[in-house]
Design a protein around this motif. Structure first.
Motif, PDB file in Angstrom:
ATOM      1  N   LYS A 180     -40.688 -14.157 -27.409  1.00 54.18           N
ATOM      2  CA  LYS A 180     -39.538 -14.286 -26.500  1.00 54.18           C
ATOM      3  C   LYS A 180     -38.581 -15.299 -27.123  1.00 54.18           C
ATOM      4  O   LYS A 180     -38.803 -16.506 -27.076  1.00 54.18           O
ATOM      5  N   VAL A 181     -37.543 -14.761 -27.743  1.00 46.45           N
ATOM      6  CA  VAL A 181     -36.668 -15.578 -28.604  1.00 46.45           C
ATOM      7  C   VAL A 181     -35.288 -15.729 -27.958  1.00 46.45           C
ATOM      8  O   VAL A 181     -34.767 -14.790 -27.358  1.00 46.45           O
ATOM      9  N   CYS A 182     -34.713 -16.943 -28.082  1.00 50.24           N
ATOM     10  CA  CYS A 182     -33.347 -17.155 -27.559  1.00 50.24           C
ATOM     11  C   CYS A 182     -32.327 -17.361 -28.674  1.00 50.24           C
ATOM     12  O   CYS A 182     -31.126 -17.236 -28.429  1.00 50.24           O
ATOM     13  N   ALA A 183     -32.782 -17.692 -29.895  1.00 50.02           N
ATOM     14  CA  ALA A 183     -31.800 -17.967 -30.960  1.00 50.02           C
ATOM     15  C   ALA A 183     -32.432 -17.862 -32.347  1.00 50.02           C
ATOM     16  O   ALA A 183     -33.648 -18.022 -32.515  1.00 50.02           O
ATOM     17  N   ILE A 184     -31.566 -17.590 -33.316  1.00 51.47           N
ATOM     18  CA  ILE A 184     -31.930 -17.715 -34.733  1.00 51.47           C
ATOM     19  C   ILE A 184     -31.048 -18.836 -35.269  1.00 51.47           C
ATOM     20  O   ILE A 184     -29.829 -18.810 -35.091  1.00 51.47           O
ATOM     21  N   MET A 185     -31.676 -19.818 -35.908  1.00 51.04           N
ATOM     22  CA  MET A 185     -30.920 -20.985 -36.384  1.00 51.04           C
ATOM     23  C   MET A 185     -31.176 -21.129 -37.889  1.00 51.04           C
ATOM     24  O   MET A 185     -32.323 -21.125 -38.325  1.00 51.04           O
ATOM     25  N   PHE A 186     -30.112 -21.255 -38.655  1.00 50.54           N
ATOM     26  CA  PHE A 186     -30.317 -21.291 -40.110  1.00 50.54           C
ATOM     27  C   PHE A 186     -29.153 -21.949 -40.828  1.00 50.54           C
ATOM     28  O   PHE A 186     -28.056 -22.077 -40.292  1.00 50.54           O
ATOM     29  N   GLU A 187     -29.450 -22.379 -42.086  1.00 55.47           N
ATOM     30  CA  GLU A 187     -28.418 -22.878 -42.999  1.00 55.47           C
ATOM     31  C   GLU A 187     -28.079 -21.732 -43.959  1.00 55.47           C
ATOM     32  O   GLU A 187     -28.981 -21.041 -44.419  1.00 55.47           O
ATOM     33  N   ILE A 188     -26.811 -21.597 -44.301  1.00 58.22           N
ATOM     34  CA  ILE A 188     -26.409 -20.564 -45.270  1.00 58.22           C
ATOM     35  C   ILE A 188     -26.938 -20.941 -46.662  1.00 58.22           C
ATOM     36  O   ILE A 188     -27.359 -20.096 -47.442  1.00 58.22           O
ATOM     37  N   VAL A 189     -26.901 -22.238 -46.973  1.00 61.50           N
ATOM     38  CA  VAL A 189     -27.559 -22.745 -48.189  1.00 61.50           C
ATOM     39  C   VAL A 189     -28.519 -23.838 -47.728  1.00 61.50           C
ATOM     40  O   VAL A 189     -28.084 -24.833 -47.159  1.00 61.50           O
ATOM     41  N   ARG A 190     -29.816 -23.618 -47.950  1.00 65.35           N
ATOM     42  CA  ARG A 190     -30.784 -24.639 -47.549  1.00 65.35           C
ATOM     43  C   ARG A 190     -30.720 -25.783 -48.563  1.00 65.35           C
ATOM     44  O   ARG A 190     -31.233 -25.647 -49.671  1.00 65.35           O
ATOM     45  N   GLY A 191     -30.049 -26.845 -48.157  1.00 71.08           N
ATOM     46  CA  GLY A 191     -29.771 -27.948 -49.077  1.00 71.08           C
ATOM     47  C   GLY A 191     -31.008 -28.747 -49.413  1.00 71.08           C
ATOM     48  O   GLY A 191     -31.468 -28.766 -50.573  1.00 71.08           O
ATOM     49  N   GLU A 192     -31.600 -29.370 -48.401  1.00 70.57           N
ATOM     50  CA  GLU A 192     -32.787 -30.205 -48.631  1.00 70.57           C
ATOM     51  C   GLU A 192     -33.956 -29.344 -49.117  1.00 70.57           C
ATOM     52  O   GLU A 192     -34.877 -29.844 -49.756  1.00 70.57           O
ATOM     53  N   GLY A 193     -33.921 -28.084 -48.795  1.00 70.59           N
ATOM     54  CA  GLY A 193     -35.002 -27.169 -49.196  1.00 70.59           C
ATOM     55  C   GLY A 193     -34.933 -26.770 -50.660  1.00 70.59           C
ATOM     56  O   GLY A 193     -35.764 -25.994 -51.139  1.00 70.59           O
ATOM     57  N   GLY A 194     -33.929 -27.251 -51.409  1.00 69.22           N
ATOM     58  CA  GLY A 194     -33.839 -26.949 -52.835  1.00 69.22           C
ATOM     59  C   GLY A 194     -32.564 -26.214 -53.223  1.00 69.22           C
ATOM     60  O   GLY A 194     -32.539 -25.533 -54.251  1.00 69.22           O
ATOM     61  N   VAL A 195     -31.515 -26.375 -52.424  1.00 72.35           N
ATOM     62  CA  VAL A 195     -30.215 -25.717 -52.667  1.00 72.35           C
ATOM     63  C   VAL A 195     -30.435 -24.204 -52.850  1.00 72.35           C
ATOM     64  O   VAL A 195     -30.177 -23.621 -53.903  1.00 72.35           O
ATOM     65  N   LEU A 196     -30.910 -23.593 -51.776  1.00 75.61           N
ATOM     66  CA  LEU A 196     -31.274 -22.173 -51.804  1.00 75.61           C
ATOM     67  C   LEU A 196     -30.290 -21.365 -50.956  1.00 75.61           C
ATOM     68  O   LEU A 196     -30.359 -21.394 -49.724  1.00 75.61           O
ATOM     69  N   PRO A 197     -29.356 -20.663 -51.578  1.00 76.46           N
ATOM     70  CA  PRO A 197     -28.416 -19.861 -50.778  1.00 76.46           C
ATOM     71  C   PRO A 197     -29.099 -18.598 -50.264  1.00 76.46           C
ATOM     72  O   PRO A 197     -29.955 -18.024 -50.943  1.00 76.46           O
ATOM     73  N   LEU A 198     -28.709 -18.173 -49.080  1.00 77.40           N
ATOM     74  CA  LEU A 198     -29.233 -16.915 -48.550  1.00 77.40           C
ATOM     75  C   LEU A 198     -28.457 -15.760 -49.178  1.00 77.40           C
ATOM     76  O   LEU A 198     -27.284 -15.897 -49.509  1.00 77.40           O
ATOM     77  N   TYR A 213     -30.684  -8.064 -30.393  1.00 82.05           N
ATOM     78  CA  TYR A 213     -31.703  -8.667 -29.516  1.00 82.05           C
ATOM     79  C   TYR A 213     -31.092  -9.665 -28.526  1.00 82.05           C
ATOM     80  O   TYR A 213     -31.809 -10.367 -27.830  1.00 82.05           O
ATOM     81  N   ASN A 214     -29.756  -9.724 -28.522  1.00 82.82           N
ATOM     82  CA  ASN A 214     -29.041 -10.590 -27.580  1.00 82.82           C
ATOM     83  C   ASN A 214     -29.467 -12.062 -27.699  1.00 82.82           C
ATOM     84  O   ASN A 214     -29.602 -12.758 -26.688  1.00 82.82           O
ATOM     85  N   VAL A 215     -29.719 -12.511 -28.940  1.00 80.10           N
ATOM     86  CA  VAL A 215     -30.080 -13.925 -29.152  1.00 80.10           C
ATOM     87  C   VAL A 215     -28.900 -14.631 -29.825  1.00 80.10           C
ATOM     88  O   VAL A 215     -28.060 -13.993 -30.460  1.00 80.10           O
ATOM     89  N   LEU A 216     -28.859 -15.935 -29.682  1.00 78.87           N
ATOM     90  CA  LEU A 216     -27.738 -16.679 -30.264  1.00 78.87           C
ATOM     91  C   LEU A 216     -27.886 -16.815 -31.775  1.00 78.87           C
ATOM     92  O   LEU A 216     -28.995 -16.993 -32.294  1.00 78.87           O
ATOM     93  N   LEU A 217     -26.760 -16.762 -32.455  1.00 79.23           N
ATOM     94  CA  LEU A 217     -26.724 -16.996 -33.901  1.00 79.23           C
ATOM     95  C   LEU A 217     -26.203 -18.426 -34.097  1.00 79.23           C
ATOM     96  O   LEU A 217     -25.039 -18.704 -33.814  1.00 79.23           O
ATOM     97  N   VAL A 218     -27.090 -19.293 -34.526  1.00 82.10           N
ATOM     98  CA  VAL A 218     -26.746 -20.717 -34.662  1.00 82.10           C
ATOM     99  C   VAL A 218     -26.725 -21.067 -36.151  1.00 82.10           C
ATOM    100  O   VAL A 218     -27.750 -20.946 -36.834  1.00 82.10           O
ATOM    101  N   VAL A 219     -25.574 -21.468 -36.660  1.00 84.66           N
ATOM    102  CA  VAL A 219     -25.495 -21.815 -38.080  1.00 84.66           C
ATOM    103  C   VAL A 219     -25.386 -23.329 -38.223  1.00 84.66           C
ATOM    104  O   VAL A 219     -24.488 -23.960 -37.659  1.00 84.66           O
ATOM    105  N   ASP A 220     -26.328 -23.891 -38.960  1.00 87.62           N
ATOM    106  CA  ASP A 220     -26.337 -25.331 -39.238  1.00 87.62           C
ATOM    107  C   ASP A 220     -25.464 -25.580 -40.468  1.00 87.62           C
ATOM    108  O   ASP A 220     -25.854 -25.293 -41.594  1.00 87.62           O
ATOM    109  N   GLU A 221     -24.269 -26.097 -40.209  1.00 88.61           N
ATOM    110  CA  GLU A 221     -23.307 -26.373 -41.290  1.00 88.61           C
ATOM    111  C   GLU A 221     -23.186 -27.883 -41.506  1.00 88.61           C
ATOM    112  O   GLU A 221     -22.118 -28.371 -41.872  1.00 88.61           O
ATOM    113  N   VAL A 222     -24.272 -28.591 -41.248  1.00 86.74           N
ATOM    114  CA  VAL A 222     -24.227 -30.050 -41.401  1.00 86.74           C
ATOM    115  C   VAL A 222     -23.895 -30.417 -42.849  1.00 86.74           C
ATOM    116  O   VAL A 222     -23.031 -31.256 -43.108  1.00 86.74           O
TER     117      VAL A 222
END
Ligand SMILES: Cc1ncc(COP(=O)(O)O)c(C=O)c1O
Length: 386
Positions: A180-198, A213-222
């Motif tokens: 039962k999911v309400c959102a997908i949250m992700f970075e377009i480039v995972r910086g701390e994870g090793g500079v990994l672009p999707l 699936y009517n869930v929120l798309l949350v983009v972490d652009e920090v």
């Protein structure tokens, strides 16, 4: 006691610091306490968007400081309202909640997602899908959102309700079907994870899933936000429309700030009393951010992309370099030598670079002059081949 001794004695040892005491800076150049100069390719980890002590930014910030430094969120202030409008105009988002850091911006996004799930999907729809190798912050809940076990150790139990997926569309869709999911949250480039672009196709799939699936798309652009990748926000490379965008780091050019931007679906999720932050929307930080966002225009973004192209081209063919990843001026270099050794040798030779996992990471000021950048890249090339 000197600074090194004082710090060692009195500051909680949560950071592995380098033996460097920066006392001054201008643009991309830092000066240490012995008068040695360094070209800074780290920008305080993607914070000093226009380098050290940028004159225009100082003027904007000091002008506000001379008026007043803080009120409280019980009153209206112009820099906060103006910044919110600028962010909405440039992104198409509808409302902004201001805080002080990336972690706090993400905490807010998580609250938004949970409330959205409960109100629109059902009471148990509180799960949030995040990616393995992601990084979303150091508070208890954003640590839980972070898909890296190493960060969880010592602090269990964490906030429940996060599901970690590989950047693989089948795995994400399976998780959406089985939970039962309400959102997908992700970075377009995972910086701390090793500079990994999707992959672009994966980003687009996540956007499709959010509709299906009517869930929120949350983009972490920090880290990726505010011009860092060659677009104002990195999701803009892919033509998707997120429901929530979080940012921090480079937004105010070196002052603490966090922003959670809310799209149409969630623009009315908050009512007075549901969220808050004493320093959120601080007028000095917001005045700095207004200056920064105003200056991240098409010409600057083009420059970022050109500098990026130069770095990729030059480093990809360099001896001792195994691969180069990233987007815009957010770059990861896999070197034959250990990354830490490259960082230390570059520092000795007057260039400050960072690491991300086993890679050397570059996050130079967006406006670093080309000749200064070239000089620094030459040093990196030299260090890598030795
Ligand atoms: C993608 C991402 N999210 C969140 C954070 C946390 O930001 P802060 O350190 O401002 O809390 C970071 C920090 O590196 C980050 O890179």
């Amino acid at each position: 006691m000197n600074v090194f001794e004082l710090d060692k004695e009195y500051v909680a040892p949560t950071y592995g610091r380098f033996p460097l005491n920066i006392v001054k800076g201008k643009g991309a150049i830092a000066l240490d306490c012995d008068g040695k100069e360094y070209i800074d390719l780290g920008s305080g980890i993607a914070v000093n968007s226009f380098g050290f002590a940028d004159s225009e930014w100082i003027d904007a910030v000091t002008k506000q400081l001379h008026l007043f430094q803080h009120t409280s969120n019980l009153y209206y202030t112009e820099p906060c309202a103006l910044l919110a409008k600028m962010l909405c105009d440039r992104t198409g988002m509808k409302k902004v909640f201001f805080s002080n850091s990336g972690a706090e911006a993400n905490e807010t996004a998580i609250k938004v997602a949970r409330k959205y799930g409960c109100e629109n999907l059902g009471k148990d729809y509180y799960n949030i899908i995040t990616l393995k190798n992601s990084f979303h912050g150091r508070t208890h809940t954003t640590l839980a959102a972070t898909g890296q076990d190493a960060f969880h150790e010592h602090f269990l139990p964490l906030t429940e309700g996060f599901i970690y997926c590989e950047a693989d569309e089948n795995e994400v869709e399976k998780a959406l079907k089985e939970n039962k999911v309400c959102a997908i949250m992700f970075e377009i480039v995972r910086g701390e994870g090793g500079v990994l672009p999707l992959e672009s196709s994966f980003v687009k799939k996540l956007s499709e899933f959010s509709e299906k699936y009517n869930v929120l798309l949350v983009v972490d652009e920090v880290q990726t936000g505010n011009g860092r990748t060659g677009m104002l926000y990195s999701y803009m490379h892919y033509g998707i429309t997120p429901d929530v965008v979080t940012t921090a780091k480079g937004l105010a050019g070196g002052l603490p700030i966090g922003a959670t931007m809310l799209g149409e679906k969630v623009e009315n999720i908050f009512a007075p009393g549901l969220n808050g932050s004493t320093f959120g929307g601080n007028p000095v930080s917001c005045a700095g951010a207004v200056n920064i966002i105003n200056r991240i225009d098409d010409a600057l973004l083009k420059e970022v992309r050109e500098k990026s192209e130069y770095i990729f081209k030059t480093l990809e063919n360099a001896e001792g370099v195994e691969s180069v990843t990233g987007l815009g001026l957010m770059i990861g270099i896999k070197t034959k030598k250990e990354a830490k050794a490259v960082v230390n040798e570059c520092m000795e030779r007057g260039v400050l670079v960072l690491t991300a996992k086993d890679k050397v990471r570059l996050l130079p000021p967006l406006n670093i002059p080309f000749d200064v950048l070239k000089k620094a890249i030459d040093v990196i090339i030299d260090v890598c081949k030795e």
